[in-house]
Each structure stands twice: as C-alpha cells, then as structure tokens.
Design an enzyme around this catalytic site. Sequence first.
Site, PDB file in Angstrom:
ATOM      1  N   HIS A 135       0.840  -1.193   0.000  1.00 36.37           N
ATOM      2  CA  HIS A 135       0.000   0.000   0.000  1.00 36.37           C
ATOM      3  C   HIS A 135       0.880   1.251   0.000  1.00 36.37           C
ATOM      4  O   HIS A 135       2.082   1.191   0.227  1.00 36.37           O
ATOM      5  CB  HIS A 135      -0.919   0.035   1.228  1.00 36.37           C
ATOM      6  CG  HIS A 135      -2.137  -0.835   1.091  1.00 36.37           C
ATOM      7  ND1 HIS A 135      -2.118  -2.177   1.413  1.00 36.37           N
ATOM      8  CD2 HIS A 135      -3.388  -0.561   0.663  1.00 36.37           C
ATOM      9  CE1 HIS A 135      -3.312  -2.692   1.192  1.00 36.37           C
ATOM     10  NE2 HIS A 135      -4.107  -1.733   0.738  1.00 36.37           N
ATOM     11  N   LYS A 139      -0.982   4.741   4.388  1.00 38.78           N
ATOM     12  CA  LYS A 139      -1.820   3.697   4.983  1.00 38.78           C
ATOM     13  C   LYS A 139      -1.454   3.555   6.450  1.00 38.78           C
ATOM     14  O   LYS A 139      -0.305   3.268   6.794  1.00 38.78           O
ATOM     15  CB  LYS A 139      -1.597   2.383   4.234  1.00 38.78           C
ATOM     16  CG  LYS A 139      -2.334   1.180   4.793  1.00 38.78           C
ATOM     17  CD  LYS A 139      -3.804   1.230   4.477  1.00 38.78           C
ATOM     18  CE  LYS A 139      -4.480  -0.077   4.842  1.00 38.78           C
ATOM     19  NZ  LYS A 139      -5.950   0.024   4.775  1.00 38.78           N
TER      20      LYS A 139
END
Length: 238
Positions: A135, A139
């Site tokens: 990610h 995140k």
Amino acid sequence: MKVALIGYGKMGKTIEQILLDRGHQVVLIIDKDNLHDLNNTNLQQADVAIEFSNPESAVHNMLACFDAGTPVVCGSTGWLSRKEEIEKACTVKNAGLIHASNFSLGVNLFFELNRSLARLMHPHKEYAVQLTEIHHSAKLDAPSGTAISLAEQVMESYTEKARWVNSPSDNPADLYIESQRIDPAPGTHTITYSSPIDDISITHTAHSRQGFALGAVLAAEFLAGKKGIYTMRQVLGL
C-alpha cells in the site's frame, strides 16, 4: 437517497462524486474540523451513513449512527479488536451495519477465489503459504484489513494455522503477512503457495480508489432502510 459522509479525505471525496453521479444527495459531511456536527439531529437527516475515517474514530462514529437510527456502511479498518462490541451494539439498538475490509467488487470476487484455492491447496503439504500486501505510505494500519481478511479465509482451510503474524516466523502455526509501503500503490494483495518445485500465486491489484468507492456506494444503496448486520457477499449476491 440522502447520505451522510463521515470522513472526507481522498476516499470520502471519491465516494461523494460517485454518489452525485448516481443521483444521490449528500446531506452531511463530517471531517476533523466539524466533529461536533456528528449528532443525532444531523445524522437523522440521512437514509444511510458511509464511514471512512481512521481506526481511532471509527468505533465512536458507528455508535453515533446507531444512536441516531441511521444505517452505517463502515470502510475504516484497524478497529476489529472491538468488532464483537460493535456488532452487539448494532443488535441492541436495532440498527443497520455493513463493515468490510474492502468494498471493491474485484476484491470480493478475489475473496471467493482465495477461499477456493486454499481448500484445493491444503491437502498438498509440500506447499507453504504466505501473504503479501503493498500500500501507499499514508496507509495507517499494517497489515491491511484486506490482508487480514485473506489470511482468515486461508485459515478456514489451514486449521493448523493458529494466527497471522506481521513479521517472519519459524512457528508452523503462524501465517505470515508481509506488509510493504510503496507510493503511490493503492493496494496489491498476493497469496503465494511455494514448493521446491514451483509456486502458485493469485494477485489482486487496485489501480485507483474508484473500485473501493463504488462498492461502498453499492453497499449504502443495499443497506438504506434496513436493520441488521450484512456483508458484501450479500450486497453482491455471492
């Protein structure tokens, strides 16, 4: 459909545009600068709330929706240690709730594929299973909620796996989830079965937030006017 948006970051803004494109009305937007507006009177304007905030705020926000009698779709992750508490509160308040680690249509189809592959692979002990998720650096939680869901699905078949872990482990009862944070990746999840002879992998790669946002809107359309706790499998008829 009248919608309350709780959380107005990049995801909230994408959801807003999809709502408007589909002919819905956003009657309330809650962000960090107007948290005091999260009250029964304002929430009761909405047929449904869509909550994408952060792990620290999500529980409070869902409870506020239950108190207001407003069904809520929650896409925040990182709060599942309080899942039992939230689902009990939803039932006691006769409220409506859908929470999911990922609302994307593609990811929910991927979940079904993951379950099936785990059932096929489990009898073949020469294959070791591992998960990887990638990610963007903003995140907040690791591993991702989607990766945790994938791990739990694998463990439905791999009952000898007692828990998932987020660092390498020599314990055969641990299922390792590797988390990488690389910009600008919206989200990639891979399950790999490795043997000395070959590897078998399945991967889902998100290209933008649109899939997540559309799925949340579909969930809101499904939940409006309903009581009880539902899942994306029910929303999508899987």
